[in-house]
Scaffold this motif. Sequence first.
Motif, PDB file in Angstrom:
ATOM      1  N   PRO A  58       0.798  -1.231   0.000  1.00 18.97           N
ATOM      2  CA  PRO A  58       0.000   0.000   0.000  1.00 18.97           C
ATOM      3  C   PRO A  58       0.831   1.282   0.000  1.00 18.97           C
ATOM      4  O   PRO A  58       0.278   2.365  -0.146  1.00 18.97           O
ATOM      5  N   PHE A  59       2.153   1.170   0.202  1.00 16.92           N
ATOM      6  CA  PHE A  59       2.987   2.371   0.295  1.00 16.92           C
ATOM      7  C   PHE A  59       4.242   2.255  -0.559  1.00 16.92           C
ATOM      8  O   PHE A  59       4.751   1.155  -0.777  1.00 16.92           O
ATOM      9  N   THR A  60       4.732   3.412  -1.022  1.00 12.90           N
ATOM     10  CA  THR A  60       6.004   3.488  -1.736  1.00 12.90           C
ATOM     11  C   THR A  60       6.904   4.485  -1.014  1.00 12.90           C
ATOM     12  O   THR A  60       6.450   5.560  -0.626  1.00 12.90           O
ATOM     13  N   SER A  61       8.155   4.103  -0.850  1.00 14.14           N
ATOM     14  CA  SER A  61       9.080   4.954  -0.110  1.00 14.14           C
ATOM     15  C   SER A  61      10.203   5.429  -1.012  1.00 14.14           C
ATOM     16  O   SER A  61      10.622   4.732  -1.933  1.00 14.14           O
ATOM     17  N   SER A  62      10.705   6.636  -0.749  1.00 11.25           N
ATOM     18  CA  SER A  62      11.909   7.099  -1.442  1.00 11.25           C
ATOM     19  C   SER A  62      12.703   7.990  -0.495  1.00 11.25           C
ATOM     20  O   SER A  62      12.177   8.460   0.515  1.00 11.25           O
ATOM     21  N   LEU A  63      13.952   8.188  -0.847  1.00 10.93           N
ATOM     22  CA  LEU A  63      14.883   8.862   0.062  1.00 10.93           C
ATOM     23  C   LEU A  63      15.621   9.953  -0.693  1.00 10.93           C
ATOM     24  O   LEU A  63      16.037   9.753  -1.839  1.00 10.93           O
ATOM     25  N   SER A  64      15.798  11.094  -0.048  1.00  7.48           N
ATOM     26  CA  SER A  64      16.593  12.153  -0.681  1.00  7.48           C
ATOM     27  C   SER A  64      18.073  11.847  -0.463  1.00  7.48           C
ATOM     28  O   SER A  64      18.422  10.993   0.344  1.00  7.48           O
ATOM     29  N   SER A  65      18.924  12.567  -1.195  1.00  4.12           N
ATOM     30  CA  SER A  65      20.341  12.242  -1.101  1.00  4.12           C
ATOM     31  C   SER A  65      21.110  13.165  -0.167  1.00  4.12           C
ATOM     32  O   SER A  65      22.294  12.967   0.055  1.00  4.12           O
ATOM     33  N   GLN A  66      20.439  14.166   0.427  1.00  2.00           N
ATOM     34  CA  GLN A  66      21.226  15.057   1.275  1.00  2.00           C
ATOM     35  C   GLN A  66      21.479  14.413   2.641  1.00  2.00           C
ATOM     36  O   GLN A  66      20.893  13.400   2.979  1.00  2.00           O
ATOM     37  N   ILE A  67      22.368  15.053   3.395  1.00  2.00           N
ATOM     38  CA  ILE A  67      22.671  14.578   4.745  1.00  2.00           C
ATOM     39  C   ILE A  67      22.233  15.653   5.735  1.00  2.00           C
ATOM     40  O   ILE A  67      22.701  16.783   5.624  1.00  2.00           O
ATOM     41  N   PRO A  68      21.361  15.372   6.716  1.00  2.00           N
ATOM     42  CA  PRO A  68      20.626  14.121   6.862  1.00  2.00           C
ATOM     43  C   PRO A  68      19.533  13.988   5.798  1.00  2.00           C
ATOM     44  O   PRO A  68      19.008  14.995   5.325  1.00  2.00           O
ATOM     45  N   ALA A  69      19.210  12.762   5.475  1.00  2.00           N
ATOM     46  CA  ALA A  69      18.277  12.489   4.384  1.00  2.00           C
ATOM     47  C   ALA A  69      16.838  12.773   4.799  1.00  2.00           C
ATOM     48  O   ALA A  69      16.504  12.803   5.974  1.00  2.00           O
ATOM     49  N   SER A  70      16.025  12.930   3.775  1.00  2.00           N
ATOM     50  CA  SER A  70      14.600  13.124   3.992  1.00  2.00           C
ATOM     51  C   SER A  70      13.871  11.925   3.382  1.00  2.00           C
ATOM     52  O   SER A  70      14.197  11.486   2.288  1.00  2.00           O
ATOM     53  N   LEU A  71      12.915  11.408   4.131  1.00  2.00           N
ATOM     54  CA  LEU A  71      12.161  10.226   3.679  1.00  2.00           C
ATOM     55  C   LEU A  71      10.788  10.652   3.174  1.00  2.00           C
ATOM     56  O   LEU A  71      10.098  11.439   3.825  1.00  2.00           O
ATOM     57  N   SER A  72      10.420  10.123   2.016  1.00  2.00           N
ATOM     58  CA  SER A  72       9.065  10.353   1.505  1.00  2.00           C
ATOM     59  C   SER A  72       8.320   9.024   1.479  1.00  2.00           C
ATOM     60  O   SER A  72       8.875   8.012   1.061  1.00  2.00           O
ATOM     61  N   LEU A  73       7.096   9.062   1.935  1.00  2.00           N
ATOM     62  CA  LEU A  73       6.269   7.857   1.873  1.00  2.00           C
ATOM     63  C   LEU A  73       4.956   8.230   1.197  1.00  2.00           C
ATOM     64  O   LEU A  73       4.279   9.168   1.620  1.00  2.00           O
ATOM     65  N   ARG A  74       4.627   7.521   0.138  1.00  2.00           N
ATOM     66  CA  ARG A  74       3.421   7.812  -0.643  1.00  2.00           C
ATOM     67  C   ARG A  74       2.459   6.625  -0.547  1.00  2.00           C
ATOM     68  O   ARG A  74       2.884   5.466  -0.625  1.00  2.00           O
ATOM     69  N   SER A  75       1.196   6.939  -0.421  1.00  2.00           N
ATOM     70  CA  SER A  75       0.185   5.874  -0.424  1.00  2.00           C
ATOM     71  C   SER A  75      -0.093   5.460  -1.860  1.00  2.00           C
ATOM     72  O   SER A  75      -0.240   6.317  -2.742  1.00  2.00           O
ATOM     73  N   ASN A  76      -0.168   4.173  -2.082  1.00  5.59           N
ATOM     74  CA  ASN A  76      -0.480   3.669  -3.421  1.00  5.59           C
ATOM     75  C   ASN A  76      -1.981   3.503  -3.633  1.00  5.59           C
ATOM     76  O   ASN A  76      -2.429   3.111  -4.713  1.00  5.59           O
ATOM     77  N   LEU A  77      -2.738   3.768  -2.571  1.00 14.43           N
ATOM     78  CA  LEU A  77      -4.196   3.558  -2.599  1.00 14.43           C
ATOM     79  C   LEU A  77      -4.873   4.702  -1.843  1.00 14.43           C
ATOM     80  O   LEU A  77      -4.224   5.386  -1.046  1.00 14.43           O
ATOM     81  N   PRO A  78      -6.162   4.884  -2.057  1.00 17.81           N
ATOM     82  CA  PRO A  78      -6.866   5.938  -1.304  1.00 17.81           C
ATOM     83  C   PRO A  78      -7.129   5.485   0.134  1.00 17.81           C
ATOM     84  O   PRO A  78      -8.094   4.778   0.399  1.00 17.81           O
ATOM     85  N   LEU A  79      -6.279   5.899   1.030  1.00 18.06           N
ATOM     86  CA  LEU A  79      -6.353   5.420   2.413  1.00 18.06           C
ATOM     87  C   LEU A  79      -6.794   6.501   3.392  1.00 18.06           C
ATOM     88  O   LEU A  79      -6.984   6.240   4.566  1.00 18.06           O
ATOM     89  N   SER A  80      -6.932   7.738   2.894  1.00 16.65           N
ATOM     90  CA  SER A  80      -7.119   8.843   3.821  1.00 16.65           C
ATOM     91  C   SER A  80      -8.582   9.243   3.957  1.00 16.65           C
ATOM     92  O   SER A  80      -9.240   9.566   2.960  1.00 16.65           O
ATOM     93  N   PRO A  81      -9.103   9.249   5.192  1.00 19.70           N
ATOM     94  CA  PRO A  81     -10.476   9.688   5.402  1.00 19.70           C
ATOM     95  C   PRO A  81     -10.596  11.206   5.282  1.00 19.70           C
ATOM     96  O   PRO A  81      -9.585  11.898   5.377  1.00 19.70           O
ATOM     97  N   PRO A  82     -11.742  11.786   5.088  1.00 21.13           N
ATOM     98  CA  PRO A  82     -13.027  11.068   5.079  1.00 21.13           C
ATOM     99  C   PRO A  82     -13.464  10.624   3.676  1.00 21.13           C
ATOM    100  O   PRO A  82     -14.348   9.790   3.538  1.00 21.13           O
ATOM    101  N   ASN A  83     -12.823  11.176   2.615  1.00 21.30           N
ATOM    102  CA  ASN A  83     -13.372  10.927   1.283  1.00 21.30           C
ATOM    103  C   ASN A  83     -12.795   9.714   0.567  1.00 21.30           C
ATOM    104  O   ASN A  83     -13.414   9.158  -0.327  1.00 21.30           O
ATOM    105  N   PHE A  84     -11.567   9.357   0.935  1.00 23.47           N
ATOM    106  CA  PHE A  84     -10.892   8.235   0.259  1.00 23.47           C
ATOM    107  C   PHE A  84     -10.951   8.415  -1.262  1.00 23.47           C
ATOM    108  O   PHE A  84     -11.229   7.483  -2.001  1.00 23.47           O
TER     109      PHE A  84
END
Lengths: 387, 589
Positions: free
Chosen positions: B48-74
Motif C-alpha cells: 500500500p505504500f512506496t518509499s523514497s529517500l533524498s540524497s542530502q545529509i541528513p536524508a529526507s524520507l518520503s512515503l506515498r500511499s499507493n491507494l486511497p487510504l485517507s479519510p473522510p473521502n478516500f
Amino acid sequence: MTVRKLAMTGEIQKGAKIHDLVKAPANTPWAIEKQQSWDGNLPATVYYTPEMTSDGKPCTAATVILRTKGCHWWWSSGCTFCGYFNDTRDDVTNENLHAQWEHAKKKLNNFEGMDMVKVYTSGSLLEDREIPVEFQQTVLSECHELGKELIVESRCEQLTEEKLQWATSINPKFTVAIGLEAYDDEVLKFHVNKGFTTKSFDRAVKNLQKFDIRVKTYLMFKPPFMSEADALDHIVEWISAVAESSDEISVNPMNIQRGTIIDRLHNDRQYRPPWLWSLVEMIHKAHDIIHPDGGTNGDEDQVSRLIVHPTAGGKIRGSHNCGSCDSEVVAAIERYAVSGDLLEFEGIDCSCKQTWREEISLERCLPTPLGISLPRRGDRAKVLRSA
Amino acid sequence: MTGTIGKVVIARQRFARVWGLGDRKSPVAMTPALVTLEGDEIPIELSPFTSSLSSQIPASLSLRSNLPLSPPNFSENAPNWDVSLGHVLPPSMEEADAGEKAGLGGLLPISWQRMNFDSDLMDPEIDPQIIVLTDAPQLVNLPGKLGEALLTIKKKFPQSLIWTPGIAGPDNLPLLAWMGVDLFDLSRSRMACASNLLLDDTGPRNPNPELGEDSSMNSQLEAWRVSISKVRSGIKNGNLRSLVDACVLSSAKLVERLRRFDNLCSQHNGILSMIPSGNSFDSYSHNILSDPLVKDWEDFISKSYRAPENMNKCLLLLPCSARKPYSLSKTHQKFRDATRGLNAHEVMVTSPLGLVPRDLEEVWPAAHYDIPVTGEWSLDEVAKTQELLNSLIKNNSYEYIIDHSGMGLEVKDVHYIDSRLGKSATSREGLDQLSAAAKQVMSNINVPKISPTKRKIDMYKSVARKNMLNDDWLDDVILKGKPPRHKLEVNGKQIAQWNLERGGFSLAKASIPIMEQSNSLRSIDIIGNEKLKGDIHINILNDFDKEIKAGEYFLIYQNQSAVGLGRAIAPAWEWAGTPGALAKLHQKL
C-alpha cells in the motif's frame, strides 16, 4: 532541563556529547599506560616509500612520524575516528623532538636519495601549542637546506597569513596537507566532529595559495555514522568541490584503529569499513573531475592528483571485499594513484561486485542512515540468515 | 504534509495485528504488507505504500500511499508524507545524543537514540500513522534491543503501523509480526537475489532448478506472498505463535530474539488475553516454555494460588490427559473411581503449564493447550514443575501427597506416597496402588467431605481469584441449573452464568452493584453524561486499568458511579490509542 526518556530503564539523564564518547578510550588505563611507555627521544615511525614529486617525477619519500603531545583539538574535543592518541605522550619537549629528528635523519642517512620528506606529528606542525617554534624552524630550514620537498600536516586554524609568512621565510616551497575529511559542514560537525568548517578550509587554502604553498587535501571515505551509499555519493561531490584548489587530493578510506569509537562500533557490528568496489566506483566517478578530457596523470587536463591508499586494504579492519578479489583490487587502486589511468581497473571483476551493487542500491532508498552493511565474507547463505 | 490513514483492526494476537487500511467499512489493503522501494515491482495488493529517500545529509524520507487510504473521502491516493530522518547515532552509543532531531508528524522516524533523548516523542499531541525504526539493522545485532524498542513503541503508539526497514524476509516475518511490526520491504530478498539465493520461509538457500526454482525477484516475491498470507491467517486464526515457533528455527538469532522478547513481555502487564485466541494453545515447540502466557500461569500458581477451602489436606498429583478439560477424559474417570471418597486437591502435572489444579482446568489456557505426548519429560519441564510443586506445598498445608504423575518429583516434610512405583498410570496395578494410597490417607487423616455443589462453588471461586481481582462477589452465591452451565444467583437474582466454551463467567446486569461493592473487577472511567451505548472506544475513555487483558470483564464508571459492564476485545496496551472498538459493552444500568 531534564530530558524525558521514552520508557527506557534507568534514570532519565541528558545525553552525553559525541566527543565525550570519542575521548573516553584515551583515558582508559591501557591507553594511559601505553602513552607512558613511549620513549620521548624516539620517533613513532620512520620509513620510506615510492612517491611522486610535485612535478610528477617518481621518487622515494621519507616519512617521519614524530612522537608529540598530539593535536590541540583532541585536547579539547577530538575527531570521531582519530586514534592518534595511541601514539602521543603529553610531556614531549623541544629537546625530545630534536632528538627524534636526529634519530630519523640518522636512520635514513640524512634522507640521501630521497627527494621528499613527510613530517607528521599526529597534529599540526605549525601549531605552536603542540610543537615548539624552534622545532618547527628546524624542520622547515633543514628540509629546505637539504633540498627536499617537505610535506607537513595541519588543521586550518593555524594557516594564517602571519604564520605562513613566517614559515615561507624559512622554507619558501613546501606542501601543507589539511585533514579536511569532508567538504560538507553537516558531515564535519556530526560525523567527524572536526571543529572547523568548510569556510575555515577555504580561508586556509586562500592563504596557502597566496604564499604559493602546495595544498594537499585529505578526504575521508565513509566517516562514522554514515552508510556506504552516502559515503560514495557524497565524496564525489567533495572531490569536485576541492579539486581546483588542491594540488593533491588524498582519499583515506576509513580503517579501524584500536581504542577509537569506530573500533567500538566495529566490534558491535554497527560499522564496517568501505567496500573496495566503492573506492573503484569513486575513482571512476571522480576521474572526470580530475581529468576532464579523459587524460591520465601528467596530462594537460589534470586538475589535481587523486591518491587513494586503502590502509589495511583487504583486511577486515580496512577496506575490503569478499576476500578472493581483494589483493587484485587494492593493487589496481594503488596503481591508479600513480598513473591516474582508469585502464588499471580493466578486466577486474568478481561475483561479490553484484552484492556490493545491490547493497549500495538498497542503501540509496532504505531509510536506514547507518546503512545495512552485512559481512562480505563466508558462505552467503549463512551471511544472509536472519540476524 | 500530514494526513491520517483510515484503519481498523481486523484481527489481533498479542502484538500482531491484521489492520484493514482505507475506509473501515471496506478496507482496500491489509497488513502485514510491503513497502515498495525504488527498483521494486510489487503488486498493489501487497504494497500500500512506496518509499523514497533524498540524497542530502541528513536524508529526507518520503512515503506515498499507493491507494486511497485517507479519510473522510478516500478519493485520492493519500496520505503522503515527507520527513527528515535527522542524524542517527548507532544504538551502541546510547549514552550520546546526536542533537539533530528527526522530524515529527504522521510519518515518524525513530531510532534507539531518539527514544532515549527526544522529549518531543512524549508530546501527547503527536499522532504518528507510520513509525519507521531507522536503526533496525543495527538493533538486531544487539541482544534484546529490537524487542525492547518495539515493545516501547507499541505501548506508546498503539495506533501506529511500524516498519523496520532492512531486516525482514519471508523467514522472519512471523516473528517480526508477533513482535508488532506491520510493514516490511524486499531488501533482504534483493540481497539474496544478488547472491543467487532464494529467501523463503526457511531462510536463504540455493534454489533447485530441477524443480523449476530460481532466485529471480519474481520467486522472491512469491515467497513473500506465501509468508504474508500465512501470517495474516495465523493472526486471524489465533495460531500465529505456532508459525513463530516454526520460523525461528531457521536461525539461532531468531530463537534468541523470541526468547528474549518472551521474557521482556512477561515483565509487562496488559499484553495477554484470557480467552481462547484460537482453537487451541498449540505447544508443539520447546520455545513455548518461555511464552509470557506460560510465565503468567507459573507466576500465578507459584505466588498467588491457594487450594480451595477444605481441600488442602491431601494433594493428589495426576498425569494430564490429551482431552480437555481433563475431567472429561477416560483416564481421569478411572482416577476418580480409584480415589472415590477422598476429597483430595487434584493437581495435574503437565507441560508447558507445569501444574494445573482441577479447579482451574476449565480456564484458558489450561483447557486449550495441545502438546505432543511422548511420555518423556525434558529436564527443563521437570525442573519447572518441581519448582511449582515446591511453591504449592509451601503455600498450602498439605499433610499427605499422593503422587500418581510418574514424573519423579521430590517432596520433603510432607507424607509422600508414590502410587505409580514404575507402573503405568492407568494399568490395573497402577490404579490399585492409587486406590490403596487413597485408602491409606483416608485412614490416617480426617479429610472433610464436601458436597458437589460446594465443590463447584469452590471451583468458581478459584477461577475468580485467577481471572478477577478477588472472589468476594461469590460469598453469598447459590447455584441453579444443570452443570456445566450453572447459573449463579444471589438473593434470587441471577448475577452470572458459567460459560464452558470461554472457560469463564458471563456476568449479568444484577452483578454490577455486587462487583462494585466487592471491588472484584478492574475498571475504566468514561467521559460525559450521555447514556452508554455501543462499543467502548478511545474517544470516550477518561481512564482505564493498565492491566486489563483481552477477554476480561471490567466495571464501567461514569461520573464516579458504576454504570455498566464491559468485556475487553483488546488488551490494555492497545487502549492508549488504537482506533476502533476496544471493548464490548455487555451490561448497562
